[in-house]
Design an enzyme around this catalytic site. Structure first.
Site, PDB file in Angstrom:
ATOM      1  N   TYR A  49      34.207  30.612  45.459  1.00 49.89           N
ATOM      2  CA  TYR A  49      34.671  31.982  45.254  1.00 49.89           C
ATOM      3  C   TYR A  49      33.906  32.957  46.150  1.00 49.89           C
ATOM      4  CZ  TYR A  49      35.316  36.608  43.258  1.00 49.89           C
ATOM      5  OH  TYR A  49      35.572  37.941  43.107  1.00 49.89           O
ATOM      6  N   HIS A  79      38.387  48.427  49.364  1.00 47.64           N
ATOM      7  CA  HIS A  79      37.553  48.902  48.259  1.00 47.64           C
ATOM      8  C   HIS A  79      36.924  50.274  48.538  1.00 47.64           C
ATOM      9  CE1 HIS A  79      38.150  44.870  46.882  1.00 47.64           C
ATOM     10  NE2 HIS A  79      37.318  44.979  45.870  1.00 47.64           N
ATOM     11  N   ASN A 191      29.295  43.741  45.591  1.00 45.95           N
ATOM     12  CA  ASN A 191      28.953  43.324  44.235  1.00 45.95           C
ATOM     13  C   ASN A 191      27.501  43.701  43.997  1.00 45.95           C
ATOM     14  OD1 ASN A 191      30.604  40.261  43.090  1.00 45.95           O
ATOM     15  ND2 ASN A 191      31.313  42.355  43.222  1.00 45.95           N
ATOM     16  N   TYR A 275       9.974  73.220  12.106  1.00 43.81           N
ATOM     17  CA  TYR A 275       9.958  71.842  12.603  1.00 43.81           C
ATOM     18  C   TYR A 275       9.877  71.766  14.118  1.00 43.81           C
ATOM     19  CZ  TYR A 275      11.373  70.005   8.003  1.00 43.81           C
ATOM     20  OH  TYR A 275      11.437  69.641   6.696  1.00 43.81           O
ATOM     21  N   ARG A 278       6.018  72.044  14.691  1.00 43.45           N
ATOM     22  CA  ARG A 278       5.090  71.056  14.143  1.00 43.45           C
ATOM     23  C   ARG A 278       5.589  69.619  14.255  1.00 43.45           C
ATOM     24  NH1 ARG A 278       6.049  70.301   8.055  1.00 43.45           N
ATOM     25  NH2 ARG A 278       7.528  71.941   7.478  1.00 43.45           N
ATOM     26  N   PHE A 324      26.678  41.154  38.006  1.00 47.33           N
ATOM     27  CA  PHE A 324      27.121  42.461  38.489  1.00 47.33           C
ATOM     28  C   PHE A 324      27.479  43.416  37.356  1.00 47.33           C
ATOM     29  CE2 PHE A 324      30.670  39.359  38.775  1.00 47.33           C
ATOM     30  CZ  PHE A 324      31.367  39.773  37.646  1.00 47.33           C
ATOM     31  N   GLU A 409      38.984  41.668  35.068  1.00 50.18           N
ATOM     32  CA  GLU A 409      37.749  42.376  34.712  1.00 50.18           C
ATOM     33  C   GLU A 409      38.049  43.193  33.459  1.00 50.18           C
ATOM     34  OE1 GLU A 409      37.345  44.337  38.429  1.00 50.18           O
ATOM     35  OE2 GLU A 409      37.026  42.447  39.479  1.00 50.18           O
TER      36      GLU A 409
END
Length: 500
Positions: A49, A79, A191, A275, A278, A324, A409
């Site tokens: 792959y 991409h 990746n 608050y 303190r 990834f 994915e």
């Protein structure tokens, strides 16, 4: 020299600040060995792959050897599809250095030429223009890292110093030829979690500065209120045992040590403060623990091998996994946001107390001739607006997911979204702390001739160098913005550093 096997938060902080860096010879030797393993895998004809197959849902498509270069080129171009404002240069630079660290582990299969091309960008201060939107933080930060890689190939844009140029022209000016990718190299470059991690580290280091300034502002506010120092007694925090709480209590006690104002009301009979005054050790301490946990996660991630497949050169194998997936980064970024939301919320509440004469015993809105003068009435409103905006940003991106790549994915991290939100919250929190610094300094002024502690006097002086004592109403925006920037630049705290 960068050592991917021994990276520290201190080193990452220096890189974020612009320190020069390059991989050492040990890392380069590992890169060479990994590239040789990929060459042997390709020569063997084995189907692997990302080396000789398509990507994502197209992983079943075997690519002939004479089209492997075309495969990698098309991967990057397809991409490179980000949108949004360009990412800050410091984030892009850190992203490139993190990519070098990951490649330097020797499990990515890229040639030395790829490392050299990335290093040349850093050395020339040539930053690819990386759109800030388009990554969901799984299968790595595909679009942002594709834009980085496309720039190496002569596509897109590069900021060379102060000038933005077409990438091909910038490379020519640098004396570089466009990079031609070999098998596995495009996938190795895109990746990875380096964009998300750089964004998250940027938010973390801003958070560190905001937190340190908030500690000083909180202590100065205690003095302005003539508040009790007893809540910062180390014995109280030791009985709970939370490390952040103990550290914060000790720091506030140190900052207040030697204050004439504290000494002046030693037996005043006041039992309890609100608050927000303190409980600073409890709230700020819990926030500190979150920030330190995020620092540990991001330090580990900074030099992690997060591309796919991962190459094991000792057996000439490449194994597909899921490093990834940026879920650890997403969680870390969201916890930074949570911590900063509380830091800012506590700060705004102290501002509100100090400008309220019923709570503080000081003039209303810390101004003389009230009515004609509004004093610090509306800066408190600005702080409240920033806190409200932070709350709207605090929903965790890390619990969201939208399936991508035709369902291949099917769970993604949203880490870059979480990290960008954290950076926005850091800037808003810095604005709130800036208003508190103005408010607390004004409150302390009303106790003259009594003086604050030596440590806080230094902080008071730095505030007054930007924002003078308020005598009558004036235009606020510029000095508030300047103080906000001073907080983010680290000029309003005394080297309070996170620990990984």
């Amino acid at each position: 020299m960068l050592d991917p096997q021994d990276i520290s938060l201190t080193a990452l902080r220096s890189l974020w600040g612009g320190a020069p860096a390059r991989l050492g010879e040990g890392a380069l030797a590992r890169v060479r060995a990994s590239a040789e393993a990929v060459a042997r895998i390709v020569a063997s004809g084995e189907t692997v792959y990302g080396i000789n197959t398509g990507f994502g849902l197209l992983a079943q498509e075997r690519i002939p050897q004479d089209r492997l270069t075309e495969l990698q080129r098309n991967l990057i171009l397809s991409h490179s599809c980000g949108l949004g404002e360009p990412s800050p240069r410091r984030v892009v630079r850190l992203m490139i250095l993190l990519k070098l660290l990951g490649l330097g582990r020797g499990h990515s299969g890229v040639r030395i030429e790829v490392v050299d091309a990335l290093q040349a960008l850093v050395d020339a201060d040539a930053m690819p223009v990386i759109p800030s939107q388009g990554s969901v933080g799984a299968s790595g930060d595909l679009a942002p890292l594709a834009h980085m890689t496309a720039a190496l190939m002569g596509f897109g844009w590069i900021e060379l110093g102060e000038e933005r140029l077409p990438a091909a022209a910038a490379l020519q000016r640098m004396g570089r030829t466009p990079l031609e990718l070999g098998p596995k190299e495009g996938l190795a470059l895109i990746n990875g979690t380096q964009f998300s991690t750089a964004l998250a580290l940027d938010a973390l280091f801003q958070a560190e500065r905001v937190f340190g300034a908030a500690l000083g502002a909180g202590a100065l506010s205690v003095d302005a209120l003539k508040g009790s120092v007893k809540p910062f007694d180390p014995r109280i925090s030791a009985l709970r045992g939370q490390p952040g709480q103990e550290q914060v209590a000790a720091e506030i006690a140190r900052l207040l040590d030697g204050s004439d104002i504290v000494a002046s009301h030693h037996r005043c009979g006041r039992v309890q403060d609100p608050y927000s005054f303190r409980c600073q050790p409890q709230v700020m301490g819990a926030s500190l623990d979150l920030l330190n946990n995020a620092a540990r996660t991001l330090t580990i991630e900074a030099a992690a091998v997060t591309d796919n497949p991962i190459v094991f050169e000792d057996e000439d194998s490449a194994i597909s996994g899921g490093n990834f997936h940026a879920q650890p980064v997403a969680f870390a970024a969201d916890t930074i946001t949570m911590a900063l939301c509380e830091v800012a919320s506590l700060s705004e509440r102290r501002i509100s107390v100090l400008v309220d004469p019923k709570m503080s015993g000081l003039p209303a809105f810390l101004t003389d001739d009230g009515g004609v003068n509004s004093g610090l009435m509306i800066p408190q409103v600005t702080a409240a607006a920033l806190v409200a905006e932070n709350r709207s940003l605090a929903f965790p991106a890390s619990v969201d997911s939208i399936p991508t790549s035709a369902g291949q994915e099917d769970h993604v991290s949203m880490a870059p979204i979480a990290a960008r939100k954290a950076a926005s919250v850091a800037r808003n929190a810095a604005g709130v702390v800036a208003v508190e610094l103005i408010t607390a300094a004004q409150g302390v002024d009303y106790h003259a001739p009594l003086t604050t502690s030596p440590a806080l006097a230094g902080l008071h002086g730095r505030v007054r160098g930007i924002s003078p004592h308020l005598e009558a109403d004036r235009y606020w925006a510029d000095e508030m913005a300047a103080l906000q920037s001073a907080v983010l630049d680290g000029k309003m705290h005394d080297a309070f550093l996170l620990e990984a």
